[in-house]
Design a protein around this motif. Structure first.
Motif, PDB file in Angstrom:
ATOM      1  N   SER A  14       0.861  -1.071   0.066  1.00  0.00           N
ATOM      2  CA  SER A  14       0.060  -0.113  -0.057  1.00  0.00           C
ATOM      3  C   SER A  14       0.829   1.266   0.056  1.00  0.00           C
ATOM      4  N   GLY A  15       2.274   1.015   0.292  1.00  0.00           N
ATOM      5  CA  GLY A  15       2.865   2.378   0.424  1.00  0.00           C
ATOM      6  C   GLY A  15       2.585   3.214   1.685  1.00  0.00           C
ATOM      7  N   LEU A  16       1.666   2.865   2.591  1.00  0.00           N
ATOM      8  CA  LEU A  16       1.404   3.547   3.668  1.00  0.00           C
ATOM      9  C   LEU A  16       2.427   4.048   4.540  1.00  0.00           C
ATOM     10  N   ARG A  17       2.898   5.517   4.792  1.00  0.00           N
ATOM     11  CA  ARG A  17       3.749   5.890   5.769  1.00  0.00           C
ATOM     12  C   ARG A  17       3.127   6.720   6.955  1.00  0.00           C
ATOM     13  N   GLY A  18       3.761   6.473   8.164  1.00  0.00           N
ATOM     14  CA  GLY A  18       3.539   6.898   9.128  1.00  0.00           C
ATOM     15  C   GLY A  18       2.732   8.335   9.253  1.00  0.00           C
ATOM     16  N   ALA A  60      -4.830  -1.092  -4.534  1.00  0.00           N
ATOM     17  CA  ALA A  60      -5.734   0.126  -4.439  1.00  0.00           C
ATOM     18  C   ALA A  60      -5.559   1.109  -3.757  1.00  0.00           C
ATOM     19  N   TYR A  61      -4.848   1.038  -2.525  1.00  0.00           N
ATOM     20  CA  TYR A  61      -4.680   2.223  -2.016  1.00  0.00           C
ATOM     21  C   TYR A  61      -3.419   3.024  -2.427  1.00  0.00           C
ATOM     22  N   ALA A  62      -2.557   2.328  -2.927  1.00  0.00           N
ATOM     23  CA  ALA A  62      -1.335   2.829  -3.424  1.00  0.00           C
ATOM     24  C   ALA A  62      -1.522   3.669  -4.859  1.00  0.00           C
ATOM     25  N   LYS A 108       2.171   7.667  -0.924  1.00  0.00           N
ATOM     26  CA  LYS A 108       1.190   6.860  -1.451  1.00  0.00           C
ATOM     27  C   LYS A 108      -0.245   7.105  -0.806  1.00  0.00           C
ATOM     28  N   GLY A 109      -1.467   6.952  -1.281  1.00  0.00           N
ATOM     29  CA  GLY A 109      -2.727   6.963  -0.452  1.00  0.00           C
ATOM     30  C   GLY A 109      -3.083   8.233  -0.339  1.00  0.00           C
ATOM     31  N   THR A 110      -4.092   8.295   0.414  1.00  0.00           N
ATOM     32  CA  THR A 110      -4.637   9.684   0.848  1.00  0.00           C
ATOM     33  C   THR A 110      -4.240  10.375   2.304  1.00  0.00           C
ATOM     34  N   MET A 111      -4.480  11.457   2.248  1.00  0.00           N
ATOM     35  CA  MET A 111      -4.313  12.349   3.520  1.00  0.00           C
ATOM     36  C   MET A 111      -5.318  12.982   3.986  1.00  0.00           C
ATOM     37  N   PRO A 112      -5.912  12.808   5.300  1.00  0.00           N
ATOM     38  CA  PRO A 112      -6.847  13.644   5.570  1.00  0.00           C
ATOM     39  C   PRO A 112      -6.216  15.224   6.094  1.00  0.00           C
TER      40      PRO A 112
END
Lengths: 136, 480
Positions: B129-133, B296-298, B306-310
């Motif tokens: 997903s490439g999710l970063r902290g 899908a997230y990436a 990657k992904g979205t940021m609120p």
């Protein structure tokens, strides 16, 4: 009436129980007294200095009773951008309520904001703040 | 007629409880739901999908009679339709502590998927997903999880950092108050993936509503996440406890002093055990990633972000609130197009991105895309993606002074550059503001900032120079 011994017993099984104990003591007695610190230290096998070190580190804990109602006015950047500094003279122009700064209530799009007990207030202006201070 | 009103702390602070009571007294059935995140419209009343903004109790009868002007369909409001809401997919739609609502909106699918594919494949999904902290450091979550998973220990922990102390941030609060099961599910997935038995959510004491909602939600779903256990711990007003090692000390019942790294918390964290410390938004993104897949997230975002940021629009902004979008959107689009400029109607002078440790950025740099690397290259940081907007009445010398003052108040005292540097910084800025030896003092301040930046143990002392030096660089006229 819940005693300090009850609070200590309630948290006996917790890992790292000191902060939960201090929160409960302050909620129950309004402050964390010298005597309470000694008892807590004894129960947790800590030195009194270690407990005092923790109590004095955190802004939330008081070692003296505050008899006045406490009003926490957010003074962080977002509330500054929305004009809280202009309200400070209003807040400090009375002595019945103890006004303390707080840094962020997460109401940053509708500031200036304040916390009284567990009640949150937003969109404060001079008139609303004056009315609020009179009502707490 | 179905009436929905948010019970988020911000809506309540704007009068939502009073409005809800008035509807009930008028005989209406009211459902208390999470917030849509359109804060300038609160209290926002949803009547069968149609919105009524800034409602007061005396408008209740007219709304029920249909004689008041609405803002139209809430779901089709441009502020909502322009977003890519993955983490905030349920915002405004579900009752925060209703298990039925959570089940009916993809709830627990991520945990079921994780359990079906196994721990190793779960971590692979998070890596993909490439999710970063999301707390600010931007460290890849999957790599952190992998480190904890491969550590050999009988006891491991998941710690959720919910000490959201940065001004202009409220996304963590909105997750905890609006969609607590999603966060708990994310923690349970993390626990399953790395082999941890227990999770702690460290919530700041300034968030009484979030604490209450999380406690209720944890009690309601304990059987669904067993044998994993989640417990709430409440902070005590120390900003520095948002730093992960300081937070761990606080959880252990100690002064919230920063620890030197190494050892990494992933190997020696809470009580010396391998520990995943993740921000609320990081863990809250996990259920969606497991349910829909890492790729899908990436597919959202840009470059290595990657992904979205609120994104949180705050301060002197016309349309303040929560705006979740893929990385890559420019600062100018966020502030001017979506935020609508200042609430006061005066020109935007600058924004501060990333809380009290973030840089002040002038409109001439509003072409900057929201991306970890692009911000770092511009001597700025995304942090927790809070944006504070200031109009042209702001005095940047005072804001620089406040940055140093805040650091002095909140410093844990462990390292000298932060503990002493912040106080000397306030004194030096006082000299500059008073017009004394301005050039010499500015040079001294730059030198001090350099020392704090490279000599401090954590981000508090290390990043306080960002707001100070950016204010001096971009707004020199306020200092001379």
């Amino acid at each position: 009436m819940i005693s300090l011994a009850d609070i200590l017993a309630e948290h006996a099984e917790r890992e790292g129980p000191l902060l939960p104990i201090l929160h409960d003591v302050q909620k129950m007695f309004g402050h964390v007294s010298e005597e309470a610190m000694r008892e807590i230290a004894h129960a947790l096998n800590l030195t009194r200095a270690e407990v005092y070190g923790v109590v004095s580190f955190y802004h939330d804990f008081r070692t003296e009773v505050e008899t006045r109602p406490v009003f926490k006015l957010c003074r962080a950047e977002a509330c500054k951008a929305r004009g809280v500094e202009a309200l400070v003279p209003v807040a400090e122009g009375q002595t019945r309520v103890k006004v303390e700064p707080i840094y962020c209530l997460g109401l940053c799009s509708v500031g200036p904001a304040a916390l009284v007990g567990e009640t949150v207030h937003a969109r404060l202006d001079s008139a609303r703040l004056t009315a609020l201070l009179a009502s707490v | 007629m179905k009436i929905r009103i948010s019970d988020d702390a911000l809506a309540i602070a704007c009068g939502a409880d009073t409005v809800a009571r008035a509807f009930i007294q008028a005989g209406a059935e009211v459902e208390r739901v999470s917030s849509w995140g359109m804060h300038w419209l609160e209290p926002l009343v949803d009547v069968d999908g149609t919105g009524y903004a800034n409602v007061t109790a005396d408008q209740v009868r007219a709304i029920m009679a249909g004689t008041t002007e609405s803002i139209g369909s809430i779901a089709e409001h441009p502020f909502i339709t322009r977003q890519s809401r993955l983490t905030f997919a349920r915002a405004g739609k579900t009752r925060p502590t209703s298990l039925d609502d959570y089940y009916a909106s993809e709830g627990w699918l991520g945990l079921a998927k994780a359990q079906a594919i196994g721990a190793e494949a779960t971590i692979e999904t998070v890596l993909a997903s490439g999710l970063r902290g999301r707390g600010g450091a931007g460290f890849p979550a999957g790599i952190k999880w992998k480190t904890v998973a491969s550590a050999q220990a009988a006891t491991k922990y998941i710690v959720c950092n919910a000490d959201e102390g940065d001004s202009a941030t409220f996304a963590d609060r909105m997750v905890m108050e609006g969609d607590p099961f999603m966060l708990i599910e994310g923690m349970a997935i993390a626990g399953f993936a790395v082999g941890a038995q227990k999770g702690y959510v460290y919530i700041r004491s300034e968030y009484p509503h979030a604490i209450a909602k999380m406690e209720t939600a944890i009690a309601a779903c304990a059987h669904l996440i067993a044998p994993f256990i989640v417990e709430v711990r409440v902070g005590a007003g120390a900003y520095v406890c948002g730093e992960e090692t300081s937070l761990l000390n606080s959880l252990e019942g100690k002064r919230g002093e920063v620890r030197a790294k190494p050892p990494l918390p992933a190997l020696e964290g809470l009580f010396g055990k391998p520990t995943v410390v993740n921000n609320v938004l990081t863990l809250a993104a996990i259920p969606w990633i497991l349910t829909h897949g890492g790729e899908a997230y990436a597919s959202y975002g840009m470059g290595r972000s990657k992904g979205t940021m609120p994104v949180q629009l705050a301060g002197n902004v016309k349309h303040g609130g929560l705006f979740e979008i893929g990385f890559g959107i420019t600062l100018g689009e966020l502030v001017n197009d979506i935020g609508g400029g200042t609430d006061s109607g005066r020109p935007v002078r600058c924004v501060q991105v990333g809380g009290p440790l973030g840089a002040y950025i002038p409109p001439s740099r509003f072409d900057l895309p929201f991306d970890y690397e692009a911000f770092a290259a511009a001597d700025a940081l995304i942090g927790h993606a809070g944006i504070t907007v200031f109009d042209d009445t702001v005095d940047m010398a005072q804001m620089a002074r406040f940055a140093m003052e805040f650091c002095a108040v909140e410093s844990c005292g462990k390292c000298t550059p932060c503990r002493l540097g912040s106080t000397r910084g306030v004194e030096t800025l006082d000299q500059i503001i008073a017009g004394k030896n301005v050039e010499a003092n500015l040079a001294l301040l730059a030198d001090l900032s350099e020392t704090m930046k490279f000599g401090s143990l954590c981000a508090l002392g290390g990043f306080t120079p960002y707001p100070v030096m950016s204010a001096i660089t971009h707004f020199p006229e306020d200092f001379r």
